[in-house]
Motif scaffolding. Structure first.
Motif, PDB file in Angstrom:
ATOM      1  N   ARG A  93      36.275  35.232  39.366  1.00 58.44           N
ATOM      2  CA  ARG A  93      37.662  34.850  39.611  1.00 58.44           C
ATOM      3  C   ARG A  93      38.617  35.788  38.877  1.00 58.44           C
ATOM      4  NH1 ARG A  93      39.293  30.466  37.391  1.00 58.44           N
ATOM      5  NH2 ARG A  93      41.146  30.183  38.685  1.00 58.44           N
ATOM      6  N   ALA A  94      38.270  36.128  37.639  1.00 54.38           N
ATOM      7  CA  ALA A  94      39.105  37.046  36.856  1.00 54.38           C
ATOM      8  C   ALA A  94      39.183  38.409  37.543  1.00 54.38           C
ATOM      9  CB  ALA A  94      38.529  37.197  35.447  1.00 54.38           C
ATOM     10  N   LEU A  95      38.057  38.896  38.039  1.00 51.08           N
ATOM     11  CA  LEU A  95      38.038  40.190  38.739  1.00 51.08           C
ATOM     12  C   LEU A  95      38.840  40.121  40.037  1.00 51.08           C
ATOM     13  CD1 LEU A  95      34.276  41.105  38.175  1.00 51.08           C
ATOM     14  CD2 LEU A  95      36.266  42.175  37.090  1.00 51.08           C
ATOM     15  N   TYR A  96      38.747  38.960  40.714  1.00 48.70           N
ATOM     16  CA  TYR A  96      39.545  38.771  41.933  1.00 48.70           C
ATOM     17  C   TYR A  96      41.033  38.839  41.617  1.00 48.70           C
ATOM     18  CZ  TYR A  96      42.219  36.025  45.282  1.00 48.70           C
ATOM     19  OH  TYR A  96      43.206  35.586  46.131  1.00 48.70           O
ATOM     20  N   PHE A  97      41.460  38.164  40.566  1.00 45.03           N
ATOM     21  CA  PHE A  97      42.878  38.174  40.200  1.00 45.03           C
ATOM     22  C   PHE A  97      43.344  39.566  39.784  1.00 45.03           C
ATOM     23  CE2 PHE A  97      42.313  33.480  39.279  1.00 45.03           C
ATOM     24  CZ  PHE A  97      43.082  33.080  40.362  1.00 45.03           C
ATOM     25  N   ILE A  98      42.477  40.337  39.124  1.00 44.40           N
ATOM     26  CA  ILE A  98      42.838  41.704  38.744  1.00 44.40           C
ATOM     27  C   ILE A  98      43.085  42.548  39.996  1.00 44.40           C
ATOM     28  CG2 ILE A  98      41.927  43.837  37.726  1.00 44.40           C
ATOM     29  CD1 ILE A  98      40.501  42.043  35.646  1.00 44.40           C
ATOM     30  N   CYS A  99      42.196  42.419  40.978  1.00 46.29           N
ATOM     31  CA  CYS A  99      42.377  43.140  42.245  1.00 46.29           C
ATOM     32  C   CYS A  99      43.647  42.676  42.954  1.00 46.29           C
ATOM     33  CB  CYS A  99      41.174  42.922  43.159  1.00 46.29           C
ATOM     34  SG  CYS A  99      39.641  43.677  42.587  1.00 46.29           S
ATOM     35  N   ASP A 100      43.885  41.370  42.942  1.00 53.62           N
ATOM     36  CA  ASP A 100      45.067  40.812  43.598  1.00 53.62           C
ATOM     37  C   ASP A 100      46.343  41.302  42.922  1.00 53.62           C
ATOM     38  OD1 ASP A 100      46.083  38.707  45.577  1.00 53.62           O
ATOM     39  OD2 ASP A 100      46.999  38.017  43.712  1.00 53.62           O
ATOM     40  N   ASN A 101      46.334  41.366  41.592  1.00 54.47           N
ATOM     41  CA  ASN A 101      47.498  41.869  40.859  1.00 54.47           C
ATOM     42  C   ASN A 101      47.749  43.345  41.152  1.00 54.47           C
ATOM     43  OD1 ASN A 101      47.728  39.328  39.706  1.00 54.47           O
ATOM     44  ND2 ASN A 101      46.738  39.904  37.793  1.00 54.47           N
ATOM     45  N   ALA A 102      46.654  44.115  41.282  1.00 52.65           N
ATOM     46  CA  ALA A 102      46.789  45.537  41.599  1.00 52.65           C
ATOM     47  C   ALA A 102      47.393  45.715  42.998  1.00 52.65           C
ATOM     48  CB  ALA A 102      45.428  46.227  41.518  1.00 52.65           C
ATOM     49  N   LEU A 103      46.976  44.879  43.936  1.00 49.15           N
ATOM     50  CA  LEU A 103      47.535  44.941  45.295  1.00 49.15           C
ATOM     51  C   LEU A 103      49.019  44.591  45.286  1.00 49.15           C
ATOM     52  CD1 LEU A 103      44.613  43.274  47.291  1.00 49.15           C
ATOM     53  CD2 LEU A 103      45.431  45.612  47.561  1.00 49.15           C
ATOM     54  N   TRP A 104      49.390  43.594  44.485  1.00 48.23           N
ATOM     55  CA  TRP A 104      50.805  43.228  44.374  1.00 48.23           C
ATOM     56  C   TRP A 104      51.606  44.383  43.783  1.00 48.23           C
ATOM     57  CZ3 TRP A 104      53.873  42.933  39.971  1.00 48.23           C
ATOM     58  CH2 TRP A 104      55.155  42.405  40.163  1.00 48.23           C
ATOM     59  N   ALA A 105      51.069  45.015  42.731  1.00 53.09           N
ATOM     60  CA  ALA A 105      51.753  46.142  42.110  1.00 53.09           C
ATOM     61  C   ALA A 105      51.920  47.296  43.104  1.00 53.09           C
ATOM     62  CB  ALA A 105      50.978  46.621  40.878  1.00 53.09           C
ATOM     63  N   GLY A 106      50.919  47.486  43.953  1.00 55.69           N
ATOM     64  CA  GLY A 106      51.018  48.526  44.973  1.00 55.69           C
ATOM     65  C   GLY A 106      52.046  48.190  46.034  1.00 55.69           C
ATOM     66  N   SER A 107      52.159  46.899  46.398  1.00 52.88           N
ATOM     67  CA  SER A 107      53.097  46.501  47.450  1.00 52.88           C
ATOM     68  C   SER A 107      54.555  46.612  47.014  1.00 52.88           C
ATOM     69  CB  SER A 107      52.798  45.066  47.897  1.00 52.88           C
ATOM     70  OG  SER A 107      53.073  44.144  46.857  1.00 52.88           O
ATOM     71  N   GLY A 109      55.538  48.868  44.739  1.00 46.93           N
ATOM     72  CA  GLY A 109      55.792  50.245  44.335  1.00 46.93           C
ATOM     73  C   GLY A 109      55.511  50.575  42.889  1.00 46.93           C
ATOM     74  N   LEU A 110      54.945  49.624  42.129  1.00 50.48           N
ATOM     75  CA  LEU A 110      54.623  49.907  40.728  1.00 50.48           C
ATOM     76  C   LEU A 110      53.416  50.847  40.618  1.00 50.48           C
ATOM     77  CD1 LEU A 110      55.103  46.378  39.115  1.00 50.48           C
ATOM     78  CD2 LEU A 110      56.664  48.322  39.024  1.00 50.48           C
ATOM     79  N   LEU A 111      52.485  50.710  41.569  1.00 51.94           N
ATOM     80  CA  LEU A 111      51.344  51.616  41.656  1.00 51.94           C
ATOM     81  C   LEU A 111      51.437  52.356  42.988  1.00 51.94           C
ATOM     82  CD1 LEU A 111      48.384  49.379  40.360  1.00 51.94           C
ATOM     83  CD2 LEU A 111      49.580  51.183  39.115  1.00 51.94           C
ATOM     84  N   ARG A 112      51.657  53.635  42.932  1.00 53.58           N
ATOM     85  CA  ARG A 112      51.866  54.400  44.157  1.00 53.58           C
ATOM     86  C   ARG A 112      50.559  54.857  44.792  1.00 53.58           C
ATOM     87  NH1 ARG A 112      57.138  58.227  42.675  1.00 53.58           N
ATOM     88  NH2 ARG A 112      58.592  56.483  42.254  1.00 53.58           N
ATOM     89  N   ARG A 113      49.639  55.296  43.953  1.00 53.75           N
ATOM     90  CA  ARG A 113      48.372  55.801  44.485  1.00 53.75           C
ATOM     91  C   ARG A 113      47.301  54.721  44.354  1.00 53.75           C
ATOM     92  NH1 ARG A 113      48.048  61.994  42.059  1.00 53.75           N
ATOM     93  NH2 ARG A 113      49.993  62.751  43.019  1.00 53.75           N
ATOM     94  N   ILE A 114      47.240  53.890  45.348  1.00 55.20           N
ATOM     95  CA  ILE A 114      46.246  52.801  45.351  1.00 55.20           C
ATOM     96  C   ILE A 114      45.694  52.635  46.760  1.00 55.20           C
ATOM     97  CG2 ILE A 114      48.097  51.082  45.668  1.00 55.20           C
ATOM     98  CD1 ILE A 114      46.316  49.060  44.243  1.00 55.20           C
ATOM     99  N   ASP A 115      44.388  52.569  46.859  1.00 52.60           N
ATOM    100  CA  ASP A 115      43.720  52.353  48.140  1.00 52.60           C
ATOM    101  C   ASP A 115      43.735  50.848  48.427  1.00 52.60           C
ATOM    102  OD1 ASP A 115      42.057  52.133  50.322  1.00 52.60           O
ATOM    103  OD2 ASP A 115      40.581  53.575  49.589  1.00 52.60           O
ATOM    104  N   LYS A 116      44.747  50.405  49.154  1.00 50.73           N
ATOM    105  CA  LYS A 116      44.924  48.969  49.378  1.00 50.73           C
ATOM    106  C   LYS A 116      43.735  48.338  50.103  1.00 50.73           C
ATOM    107  CE  LYS A 116      49.980  48.992  49.377  1.00 50.73           C
ATOM    108  NZ  LYS A 116      51.207  48.641  50.118  1.00 50.73           N
TER     109      LYS A 116
END
Length: 246
Positions: A93-107, A109-116
């Motif tokens: 669950r923790a790993l899922y939330f980390i991935c979900d947070n990274a996707l949010w950051a990419g959406s 514009g906080l993370l520009r280079r991310i393979d969504k």
């Protein structure tokens, strides 16, 4: 850390209300999708669904910390099966939330280079593993309840009486199967938390299975399952005694 946890825990109820609204909108869109006279309503529902999804992503920021703390607690459980299942489920669950947070950051514009696509697939995999482990816990708890019931002499007399009163059923169905089903139903009837948790996890299972392409379902089925799961989640927030423990 404790204060941060309290803030995160308070957002869980709001997240579940947003989730129920999101899936209710998705289900309505699926039902009304073929109705050309409801295009304006469908558009509003789709926008509301998108807003609910964005709001939930904000509520989930920091949930990885909550999952890690939960893993620390379950790692100390005396029951080895519960310890393994729940700790592994919380880690996933923790790993899922980390991935979900990274996707949010990419959406945003906080993370520009991310393979969504890659992060989304990984999030679904961790979510699926968490659900499978949670269901394993549910099956284990149910099996423990069955064993306890089977050892109860008073209940065994009741079961034998039930089978003797239903000879027509015993002739059609394998007697051992009929006895097992009676034992199963009587065991879980007095423990609604495990029943609700099992239904919730089974409903949630359709979401990652569909996203990963393991078992494809249409949008209506996924939305309905998500709505049922969300409503159960809301009920357990309102009535904590219906939440499975540990």
């Amino acid at each position: 850390m404790e204060r941060l946890q309290n803030v995160i825990n308070q957002s869980q109820g709001r997240d579940r209300v947003f989730r129920a609204t999101q899936y209710a909108c998705a289900l309505s869109v699926h039902v009304l999708g073929s109705n050309s006279q409801r295009k304006e309503l469908v558009g509003k529902l789709q926008r509301l669904e998108a807003n609910m999804s964005a709001g939930r992503k904000l509520f989930r920021l920091g949930n990885a910390i909550n999952a890690i703390e939960a893993a620390k607690r379950t790692a100390r459980l005396a029951d080895r099966v519960l310890c393994l299942c729940l700790t592994a489920a919380n880690v996933n669950r923790a790993l899922y939330f980390i991935c979900d947070n990274a996707l949010w950051a990419g959406s945003v514009g906080l993370l520009r280079r991310i393979d969504k696509k890659r992060w989304s697939v990984n999030a679904s995999r961790f979510y699926l593993l968490s659900l499978v482990l949670s269901l394993t816990r549910d099956v284990y708890v149910i099996s423990q309840l069955i064993v306890q019931r089977a050892r109860d002499k008073h209940f065994r007399k009741k079961m034998i009486s039930h089978l003797n009163e239903s000879p027509e059923v015993a002739e059609v169905v394998i007697p051992h199967l009929d006895a097992f089903l009676f034992l199963l139903l009587q065991s879980v009837k007095s423990h609604p938390p495990v029943v609700l948790d099992t239904i919730k996890n089974l409903c949630d299972l359709s979401i990652p299975l569909d996203k990963l392409g393991i078992y494809r379902s249409n949008a209506g089925i996924v939305s309905f399952c998500g709505l049922v799961s969300s409503l159960i989640g809301i009920v357990t927030v309102i009535r904590p005694e219906l939440r499975i423990k540990p």
